[in-house]
Structure formats: structure tokens, C-alpha cells
Scaffold this active site. Structure first.
Site, PDB file in Angstrom:
ATOM      1  N   TYR A 153      43.301  44.049  29.470  1.00 17.19           N
ATOM      2  CA  TYR A 153      43.421  43.285  31.212  1.00 17.19           C
ATOM      3  C   TYR A 153      44.267  44.341  32.055  1.00 17.19           C
ATOM      4  CZ  TYR A 153      43.054  39.195  33.856  1.00 17.19           C
ATOM      5  OH  TYR A 153      42.588  38.580  35.265  1.00 17.19           O
ATOM      6  N   LYS A 160      47.392  39.999  38.932  1.00 15.43           N
ATOM      7  CA  LYS A 160      47.582  38.619  38.901  1.00 15.43           C
ATOM      8  C   LYS A 160      48.736  38.151  39.046  1.00 15.43           C
ATOM      9  CE  LYS A 160      42.869  37.386  38.335  1.00 15.43           C
ATOM     10  NZ  LYS A 160      42.168  37.106  39.563  1.00 15.43           N
TER      11      LYS A 160
HETATM   12  P1  NDP Z   1      32.546  36.215  39.165  1.00 13.54           P
HETATM   13  O1  NDP Z   1      31.996  37.642  38.671  1.00 13.54           O
HETATM   14  O2  NDP Z   1      31.459  35.324  39.028  1.00 13.54           O
HETATM   15  O3  NDP Z   1      33.053  36.154  40.317  1.00 13.54           O
HETATM   16  C1  NDP Z   1      34.123  37.351  41.098  1.00 13.54           C
HETATM   17  C2  NDP Z   1      33.809  37.319  42.524  1.00 13.54           C
HETATM   18  O4  NDP Z   1      34.525  38.413  43.287  1.00 13.54           O
HETATM   19  C3  NDP Z   1      32.510  38.035  42.759  1.00 13.54           C
HETATM   20  O5  NDP Z   1      31.574  37.323  43.760  1.00 13.54           O
HETATM   21  C4  NDP Z   1      32.602  39.304  43.364  1.00 13.54           C
HETATM   22  O6  NDP Z   1      31.601  39.834  44.069  1.00 13.54           O
HETATM   23  C5  NDP Z   1      33.878  39.130  44.131  1.00 13.54           C
HETATM   24  N1  NDP Z   1      34.552  39.977  44.798  1.00 13.54           N
HETATM   25  C6  NDP Z   1      34.832  41.537  44.099  1.00 13.54           C
HETATM   26  N2  NDP Z   1      34.973  42.422  45.245  1.00 13.54           N
HETATM   27  C7  NDP Z   1      35.194  41.730  46.174  1.00 13.54           C
HETATM   28  C8  NDP Z   1      35.382  41.891  47.769  1.00 13.54           C
HETATM   29  N3  NDP Z   1      35.845  43.176  47.840  1.00 13.54           N
HETATM   30  N4  NDP Z   1      35.254  41.049  48.368  1.00 13.54           N
HETATM   31  C9  NDP Z   1      34.820  39.926  48.306  1.00 13.54           C
HETATM   32  N5  NDP Z   1      34.452  39.462  47.061  1.00 13.54           N
HETATM   33  C10 NDP Z   1      34.560  40.505  46.029  1.00 13.54           C
HETATM   34  O7  NDP Z   1      33.725  35.955  38.092  1.00 13.54           O
HETATM   35  P2  NDP Z   1      34.747  34.792  37.786  1.00 13.54           P
HETATM   36  O8  NDP Z   1      34.074  33.649  38.342  1.00 13.54           O
HETATM   37  O9  NDP Z   1      35.184  35.054  36.351  1.00 13.54           O
HETATM   38  O10 NDP Z   1      35.957  35.327  38.633  1.00 13.54           O
HETATM   39  C11 NDP Z   1      36.390  34.379  39.818  1.00 13.54           C
HETATM   40  C12 NDP Z   1      37.993  34.653  39.733  1.00 13.54           C
HETATM   41  O11 NDP Z   1      38.479  33.884  38.489  1.00 13.54           O
HETATM   42  C13 NDP Z   1      38.665  35.959  39.544  1.00 13.54           C
HETATM   43  O12 NDP Z   1      39.830  36.004  40.528  1.00 13.54           O
HETATM   44  C14 NDP Z   1      38.969  35.973  38.143  1.00 13.54           C
HETATM   45  O13 NDP Z   1      39.890  37.153  37.953  1.00 13.54           O
HETATM   46  C15 NDP Z   1      39.383  34.642  37.962  1.00 13.54           C
HETATM   47  N6  NDP Z   1      39.647  34.295  36.503  1.00 13.54           N
HETATM   48  C16 NDP Z   1      38.739  34.769  35.719  1.00 13.54           C
HETATM   49  C17 NDP Z   1      38.603  34.216  34.251  1.00 13.54           C
HETATM   50  C18 NDP Z   1      37.477  34.524  33.301  1.00 13.54           C
HETATM   51  O14 NDP Z   1      37.853  34.635  32.138  1.00 13.54           O
HETATM   52  N7  NDP Z   1      36.293  34.444  33.843  1.00 13.54           N
HETATM   53  C19 NDP Z   1      39.871  33.860  33.704  1.00 13.54           C
HETATM   54  C20 NDP Z   1      40.769  33.383  34.675  1.00 13.54           C
HETATM   55  C21 NDP Z   1      40.671  33.797  35.990  1.00 13.54           C
HETATM   56  P3  NDP Z   1      30.890  41.168  43.214  1.00 13.54           P
HETATM   57  O15 NDP Z   1      30.258  40.619  41.943  1.00 13.54           O
HETATM   58  O16 NDP Z   1      29.887  41.599  44.358  1.00 13.54           O
HETATM   59  O17 NDP Z   1      31.985  42.055  42.789  1.00 13.54           O
END
Ligand code: NDP
Length: 253
Positions: A153, A160
Site C-alpha cells: 500500500y 491516507k
Molecule cells: P475507483 O477506481 O472506482 O474510484 C477511484 C476514483 O478516483 C476514480 O473515479 C478515479 O478516476 C478517481 N480519480 C483518480 N485520479 C483523479 C483525479 N486526478 N481527479 C479526479 N478523480 C480522480 O476505486 P474505489 O471506489 O475503490 O476508490 C474510491 C476511494 O475509496 C479512494 O479514495 C480509495 O482509496 C478509497 N478506498 C478504497 C478501498 C478499496 O479497497 N477499494 C478501501 C478503502 C478506501 P480514474 O479511474 O480516471 O483514475
């Protein structure tokens, strides 16, 4: 529960996204929502997902592009006249930084992860402030790797940690405006971003066995907690990081 409330959702990439689960929970309770997407690549996905929703708005918003951020908020302000809540569910680090040792993280990867995954929270909170004149609620997504070492990670854990600290500092600044800021520390969920972390599959297996509930958390459970946090039911809660991880974080040996 959220009738007459307007929310802005950042981070829908597809139907597995945590942001989409949050949107579904909030829409089921009557919220009107605006969605942002990052780059043309995701536009079609988000437009397809939101096609059936009445009275919505879909706007581009790459957080590394300040004029685009300003334009997104202006468009939402123009359509809805206010913002009651904001769900920040975005993060990014270059794939090569999410494997091997943290020690070798490049300056570029470190700064990119920090900018997109942590700085974007105060950035979006500041942009939302003029539209939250009736108070509001901001929710962000964190992970256990902020506080304990989780293999691979790496720099995202450091980002985070900054995100959780930012949640507290923002809560202190924005409380006087009636705006609450909280983080959800979600257990691992199989999403597009999660696939970027090496060995995510074995992490899911390990956590599912060790967690008190003997399973992994569902995105819908994170969505329902976000709904709680943006609703008036959570009116006395701000600056917190709330675990939605089937209890994994309480376990020692
Ligand atoms: P997703 O990939 O579905 O969502 C992540 C989002 O962040 C995407 O829509 C991505 O767009 C967007 N993003 C990345 N770079 C940018 C940018 N420059 N401007 C705007 N948007 C951007 O994954 P998750 O739903 O898993 O992630 C959502 C949140 O949850 C994150 O903060 C993640 O760290 C957190 N999280 C996730 C966990 C997991 O296990 N899945 C656990 C705990 C927390 P793009 O695809 O174009 O990069």
C-alpha cells in the site's frame, strides 16, 4: 431522509466504485446529485450509469486541473443553487509505487499520490464553501494503511494518513460554518483502484478470515455509512474516521 438535499459525488469510475454505492444510498433517500468524472475516458461510463436519474448533472473534474474544478462547482451552483454534501472518493498513485518497498518511492509518485489523494480534500472543500451556505457535510474515503503498515500500500498509506489529518483540520475550520467533515475507513473492496495494489486478492482473503464478521465489507455498507454521515442523523459528528471494515481494525493477535 435527504429530500431537498443536493450532493456532489466525486470518484465514480464504474458501478463497482465506492462513490457509486454512496450515490445509490443517497438517491434512495431522495437526494439530488451531481457527478464528476476524471477525463473523457470515464465520461461514457458515468453518463451511462446516470442516464435514468432525473434532475442530475454530470461534469468533468480532474482535481489536478484547477480551472476544471472551478467550472464544475460553477455548473453545479448554477443548476442547483446550493450544495448540501460532498462525497470525496478519489485517489491515485502510480502503479509502480504500489508494490515492493516504500523506501524507493520516487519524488514524482509521492507528490502525485499526495496531490490527488490528500490535497484534493481541502481543495474541494474550499471550492464547495461558497455553495454550502446552509451548512453541509463532507465525507472522504480512507483505509487502514493510513495507520498501520499494509504490504504494497506504501505511498498510498502515507497519503491516507494526510487525508485523515486533513479531515480533522478541515472539521476544525469549517465547524463555524455548520459544515461537518468525516472520513470512512473502509475495508478492502474489489474495485478498479484496488486492482492497482499488488496482491489485493490475498489481502481480501486474509481480511475476510480475520475480521470479527468473518467476511469482507460490501460497497453498499460503505454507501449506507456515507448516507448516515451526510444526513442529520450524524449532526453531532465531525472530524472522525469511522471504520466500516467488518471490525478488522479492532483485532490484535
Ligand atoms: P475507483 O477506481 O472506482 O474510484 C477511484 C476514483 O478516483 C476514480 O473515479 C478515479 O478516476 C478517481 N480519480 C483518480 N485520479 C483523479 C483525479 N486526478 N481527479 C479526479 N478523480 C480522480 O476505486 P474505489 O471506489 O475503490 O476508490 C474510491 C476511494 O475509496 C479512494 O479514495 C480509495 O482509496 C478509497 N478506498 C478504497 C478501498 C478499496 O479497497 N477499494 C478501501 C478503502 C478506501 P480514474 O479511474 O480516471 O483514475
Amino acid at each position: 431522509m435527504l429530500e431537498n438535499k443536493v450532493g456532489m459525488i466525486f470518484g465514480v469510475a464504474n458501478k463497482r466504485s465506492i462513490a457509486w454505492a454512496c450515490a445509490e444510498s443517497c438517491m434512495n433517500q431522495g437526494a439530488r446529485l451531481a457527478f464528476t468524472y476524471q477525463g473523457e475516458r470515464l465520461r461514457e461510463n458515468v453518463e451511462k450509469l446516470t442516464r435514468e436519474i432525473d434532475d442530475t448533472l454530470v461534469v468533468p473534474c480532474d482535481v489536478t486541473n484547477q480551472p476544471e474544478v472551478d467550472a464544475a462547482f460553477a455548473a453545479v451552483g448554477e443548476k442547483f443553487g446550493k450544495i448540501d454534501f460532498l462525497i470525496h472518493s478519489i485517489a491515485f498513485a502510480p502503479r509502480e509505487a504500489l508494490e515492493g518497498e516504500f523506501l524507493t518511492t520516487s519524488r514524482e509518485a509521492f507528490l502525485t499520490a499526495m496531490e490527488i489523494s490528500a490535497f484534493s480534500l481541502p481543495q474541494l472543500a474550499l471550492a464547495a464553501l461558497p455553495f454550502m451556505n446552509e451548512g453541509g457535510s463532507i465525507v472522504t474515503m480512507s483505509y487502514y494503511g493510513a495507520e498501520k503498515v499494509v504490504m504494497n500500500y506504501n505511498v498510498m498509506g502515507v497519503a491516507k494518513a494526510a487525508l485523515e489529518a486533513s479531515t480533522r483540520y478541515l472539521a476544525a475550520d469549517l465547524g463555524k460554518h455548520g459544515i461537518r467533515v468525516n472520513a470512512i475507513s473502509a475495508g478492502p473492496i474489489q474495485t478498479l483502484s484496488a486492482r492497482g495494489v499488488k496482491n489485493m486478492g490475498s489481502l481480501l482473503g486474509y481480511v475476510g478470515e480475520k475480521a470479527p464478521l468473518k467476511r469482507n465489507v460490501k460497497a453498499s455498507e460503505v454507501g449506507d455509512t456515507a448516507l448516515f454521515l451526510v444526513s442529520d442523523l450524524a449532526s453531532g459528528i465531525t472530524g472522525e474516521t469511522i471504520y466500516v471494515d467488518c471490525g478488522y481494525n479492532i483485532m490484535g493477535i
